[in-house]
Scaffold this motif. Structure first.
Motif, PDB file in Angstrom:
ATOM      1  N   THR A 169       1.058  -1.120  -0.018  1.00  0.00           N
ATOM      2  CA  THR A 169       0.065  -0.010   0.027  1.00  0.00           C
ATOM      3  C   THR A 169       0.897   1.213   0.232  1.00  0.00           C
ATOM      4  O   THR A 169       0.598   2.095  -0.736  1.00  0.00           O
ATOM      5  N   VAL A 170       1.926   1.189   0.827  1.00  0.00           N
ATOM      6  CA  VAL A 170       2.806   2.361   0.969  1.00  0.00           C
ATOM      7  C   VAL A 170       3.629   2.460  -0.459  1.00  0.00           C
ATOM      8  O   VAL A 170       3.855   3.481  -0.803  1.00  0.00           O
ATOM      9  N   ALA A 171       4.237   1.231  -0.967  1.00  0.00           N
ATOM     10  CA  ALA A 171       4.982   1.357  -1.982  1.00  0.00           C
ATOM     11  C   ALA A 171       4.278   1.684  -3.396  1.00  0.00           C
ATOM     12  O   ALA A 171       4.910   2.449  -4.085  1.00  0.00           O
ATOM     13  N   LYS A 172       3.059   1.408  -3.447  1.00  0.00           N
ATOM     14  CA  LYS A 172       2.181   1.945  -4.426  1.00  0.00           C
ATOM     15  C   LYS A 172       2.193   3.556  -4.769  1.00  0.00           C
ATOM     16  O   LYS A 172       1.937   3.993  -5.731  1.00  0.00           O
ATOM     17  N   THR A 173       1.990   3.877  -3.560  1.00  0.00           N
ATOM     18  CA  THR A 173       1.716   5.402  -3.697  1.00  0.00           C
ATOM     19  C   THR A 173       3.034   6.184  -4.197  1.00  0.00           C
ATOM     20  O   THR A 173       3.165   6.974  -4.986  1.00  0.00           O
ATOM     21  N   TYR A 174       4.383   5.601  -3.645  1.00  0.00           N
ATOM     22  CA  TYR A 174       5.556   6.183  -4.118  1.00  0.00           C
ATOM     23  C   TYR A 174       5.704   5.650  -5.643  1.00  0.00           C
ATOM     24  O   TYR A 174       6.365   6.349  -6.304  1.00  0.00           O
ATOM     25  N   PHE A 175       5.297   4.469  -5.959  1.00  0.00           N
ATOM     26  CA  PHE A 175       5.480   3.988  -7.418  1.00  0.00           C
ATOM     27  C   PHE A 175       4.463   5.035  -8.490  1.00  0.00           C
ATOM     28  O   PHE A 175       5.089   5.301  -9.479  1.00  0.00           O
ATOM     29  N   ASN A 176       3.534   5.214  -8.045  1.00  0.00           N
ATOM     30  CA  ASN A 176       2.651   6.053  -8.813  1.00  0.00           C
ATOM     31  C   ASN A 176       3.234   7.422  -9.135  1.00  0.00           C
ATOM     32  O   ASN A 176       3.219   7.930 -10.125  1.00  0.00           O
ATOM     33  N   THR A 177       3.931   7.918  -8.064  1.00  0.00           N
ATOM     34  CA  THR A 177       4.695   9.307  -8.136  1.00  0.00           C
ATOM     35  C   THR A 177       5.880   9.151  -9.015  1.00  0.00           C
ATOM     36  O   THR A 177       6.234  10.044  -9.867  1.00  0.00           O
ATOM     37  N   ALA A 178       6.471   8.029  -9.188  1.00  0.00           N
ATOM     38  CA  ALA A 178       7.713   7.780  -9.973  1.00  0.00           C
ATOM     39  C   ALA A 178       7.160   7.621 -11.607  1.00  0.00           C
ATOM     40  O   ALA A 178       8.112   7.875 -12.337  1.00  0.00           O
ATOM     41  N   ILE A 179       6.274   7.012 -11.536  1.00  0.00           N
ATOM     42  CA  ILE A 179       5.825   6.612 -13.067  1.00  0.00           C
ATOM     43  C   ILE A 179       5.432   8.169 -13.673  1.00  0.00           C
ATOM     44  O   ILE A 179       4.367   8.619 -13.292  1.00  0.00           O
ATOM     45  N   GLU A 180       6.112   8.238 -14.867  1.00  0.00           N
ATOM     46  CA  GLU A 180       5.794   9.544 -15.614  1.00  0.00           C
ATOM     47  C   GLU A 180       4.583   9.382 -16.585  1.00  0.00           C
ATOM     48  O   GLU A 180       3.697  10.109 -16.703  1.00  0.00           O
ATOM     49  N   ASP A 181       4.259   8.316 -17.269  1.00  0.00           N
ATOM     50  CA  ASP A 181       3.422   7.846 -17.896  1.00  0.00           C
ATOM     51  C   ASP A 181       2.837   6.462 -17.919  1.00  0.00           C
ATOM     52  O   ASP A 181       3.389   5.387 -18.023  1.00  0.00           O
ATOM     53  N   ASP A 183       1.047   4.819 -19.446  1.00  0.00           N
ATOM     54  CA  ASP A 183       0.715   4.086 -20.785  1.00  0.00           C
ATOM     55  C   ASP A 183       1.856   3.214 -21.222  1.00  0.00           C
ATOM     56  O   ASP A 183       2.072   2.383 -22.070  1.00  0.00           O
ATOM     57  N   ASP A 184       3.048   3.484 -20.706  1.00  0.00           N
ATOM     58  CA  ASP A 184       4.531   2.825 -20.899  1.00  0.00           C
ATOM     59  C   ASP A 184       4.336   1.370 -20.280  1.00  0.00           C
ATOM     60  O   ASP A 184       5.234   0.606 -20.578  1.00  0.00           O
ATOM     61  N   LEU A 185       3.774   0.950 -19.398  1.00  0.00           N
ATOM     62  CA  LEU A 185       3.761  -0.044 -18.397  1.00  0.00           C
ATOM     63  C   LEU A 185       2.871  -0.924 -19.223  1.00  0.00           C
ATOM     64  O   LEU A 185       2.000  -0.880 -19.981  1.00  0.00           O
ATOM     65  N   PHE A 186       3.372  -2.349 -19.008  1.00  0.00           N
ATOM     66  CA  PHE A 186       2.693  -3.555 -19.651  1.00  0.00           C
ATOM     67  C   PHE A 186       1.255  -3.739 -19.230  1.00  0.00           C
ATOM     68  O   PHE A 186       0.274  -3.948 -19.939  1.00  0.00           O
ATOM     69  N   GLU A 187       1.153  -3.631 -17.774  1.00  0.00           N
ATOM     70  CA  GLU A 187      -0.149  -3.535 -17.126  1.00  0.00           C
ATOM     71  C   GLU A 187      -0.200  -2.474 -16.057  1.00  0.00           C
ATOM     72  O   GLU A 187       0.014  -2.420 -14.757  1.00  0.00           O
ATOM     73  N   PRO A 188      -0.711  -1.543 -16.761  1.00  0.00           N
ATOM     74  CA  PRO A 188      -0.754  -0.187 -15.999  1.00  0.00           C
ATOM     75  C   PRO A 188      -1.689  -0.308 -14.765  1.00  0.00           C
ATOM     76  O   PRO A 188      -1.822   0.514 -13.823  1.00  0.00           O
ATOM     77  N   ASN A 189      -2.710  -1.223 -14.740  1.00  0.00           N
ATOM     78  CA  ASN A 189      -3.781  -1.267 -13.824  1.00  0.00           C
ATOM     79  C   ASN A 189      -3.228  -2.080 -12.680  1.00  0.00           C
ATOM     80  O   ASN A 189      -3.916  -2.493 -11.558  1.00  0.00           O
ATOM     81  N   GLU A 190      -2.304  -2.927 -12.899  1.00  0.00           N
ATOM     82  CA  GLU A 190      -1.624  -3.816 -11.866  1.00  0.00           C
ATOM     83  C   GLU A 190      -0.661  -3.508 -11.160  1.00  0.00           C
ATOM     84  O   GLU A 190       0.652  -3.108 -11.996  1.00  0.00           O
ATOM     85  N   PHE A 191      -0.478  -3.407  -9.840  1.00  0.00           N
ATOM     86  CA  PHE A 191       0.861  -3.065  -9.054  1.00  0.00           C
ATOM     87  C   PHE A 191       1.420  -4.309  -8.560  1.00  0.00           C
ATOM     88  O   PHE A 191       0.847  -5.151  -7.838  1.00  0.00           O
ATOM     89  N   LYS A 192       2.706  -4.634  -8.811  1.00  0.00           N
ATOM     90  CA  LYS A 192       3.431  -5.676  -8.054  1.00  0.00           C
ATOM     91  C   LYS A 192       4.766  -5.029  -7.828  1.00  0.00           C
ATOM     92  O   LYS A 192       5.417  -4.350  -8.241  1.00  0.00           O
TER      93      LYS A 192
END
Length: 240
Positions: A169-181, A183-192
Motif C-alpha cells: 500500500t505504501v509502495a504503490k503510492t511512491y510508485f505512482n509518483t515515480a511513473i511519468e506515463d 501507458d508505458d507499462l505492460f499492465e498499468p492497472n496492476e501493481f506488483k
C-alpha cells in the motif's frame, strides 16, 4: 574472594565473546581479470574474513557475476569461477569474430558492485552489469542481494517483509509518483513489487529492470521510500 574473582573473569569472557559476535563483516573492493582478458571489467565487494558468513556472501556474489557473463543458454552454468567466466566470454567473442570477421563491433562486459547497507542484521549489496555481445545496444541489469548478517544466507524478498499488504500500500503510492506515463507499462492497472528490493541507511529502494514491467525504451524504473514509512512492516530492525 576467589569465587568473586572467578565470576568477574567469566563475565568479562562473555562480554568479549558477545562483542566479537557483533563485529561486522569487512568488505574490500576487488578487481578480477585474467591474463587473456580484453573485454571484461569486474569490480565487486569481497568479504575478507575467513568465516562461513563471508564464504556464503562471496559465493552468492560470484554466482551472480558468472550468470551475467554467461553467453547463450543462461540456464546452463558451465563456469565454476569468475575467472573461468571471463575467459569463456573472451573465447566466445574470438570464435564469433573468426566466423564473422566483417562485424567490427567488439563485445564488452562491465560488472560493478557496492555495499548499499550494512547492519548487524542485514547486508544489502548492489550488482550492476552491462553486457554487449555485438547487438544494437547492450543490456544493463541491476541486482540487489540481501543477506542475513549473522549467517551470510541470502534473504528472499518475501522474508524481508512481514506485512506485505501494508508494505505494498505504501509502495504503490511512491510508485505512482515515480511513473511519468502509465501507458508505458505492460499492465498499468496492476501493481506488483519488483524483483529487486535494496536498502540504504535511510531508505528502501525498489527497482524494476528493463522489460520487467515496461519496454526497453522505458529504461530502468526505480524509486525510494523513507525507511521510517515502512520500518514497521519489515522483518528486521533497519536502524541497527
Amino acid at each position: 574472594m576467589l569465587l568473586k574473582k572467578y565470576t568477574l573473569i567469566l563475565c568479562l569472557f562473555f562480554i568479549l565473546f558477545n562483542c566479537k559476535e557483533e563485529l561486522t563483516i569487512t568488505f574490500i573492493e576487488t578487481k578480477i581479470t585474467t591474463s587473456n582478458n580484453n573485454l571484461v571489467e569486474v569490480t565487486i565487494p569481497k568479504a575478507i574474513e575467513n568465516s562461513i558468513i563471508s564464504s556464503e556472501i562471496n559465493t552468492e556474489v560470484s554466482n551472480l557475476v558468472i550468470a551475467a557473463l554467461q553467453v547463450g543458454d543462461t540456464d546452463t552454468k558451465t563456469s565454476k569461477s569468475i575467472e573461468e567466466s571471463i575467459n569463456a566470454f573472451n573465447n566466445e567473442y574470438n570464435a564469433f569474430n573468426t566466423e564473422f570477421p566483417n562485424i567490427s563491433q567488439p563485445w564488452e562486459a562491465q560488472i560493478d558492485g557496492e555495499i548499499l547497507f550494512q547492519s548487524h542484521e542485514v547486508i544489502s549489496i548492489s550488482i550492476t552489469s552491462y553486457v554487449n555481445t555485438g547487438g544494437a545496444h547492450g543490456s544493463t541489469h541491476i541486482s540487489f542481494l540481501n543477506f542475513n548478517a549473522a549467517t551470510g544466507k541470502r534473504i528472499k524478498n518475501n522474508d524481508l517483509i512481514k506485512n506485505k499488504a501494508a508494505f505494498e500500500t505504501v509502495a504503490k503510492t511512491y510508485f505512482n509518483t515515480a511513473i511519468e506515463d502509465e501507458d508505458d507499462l505492460f499492465e498499468p492497472n496492476e501493481f506488483k513489487l519488483p524483483e529487486n528490493i535494496g536498502f540504504t541507511e535511510n531508505s528502501i529502494i525498489l527497482l524494476y529492470n528493463q522489460y520487467e514491467i515496461a519496454p526497453y525504451s522505458t529504461g530502468i524504473i526505480d524509486f525510494t521510500i523513507p525507511i521510517e514509512k515502512v520500518s514497521a512492516y519489515l522483518s528486521f530492525n533497519s536502524s541497527n
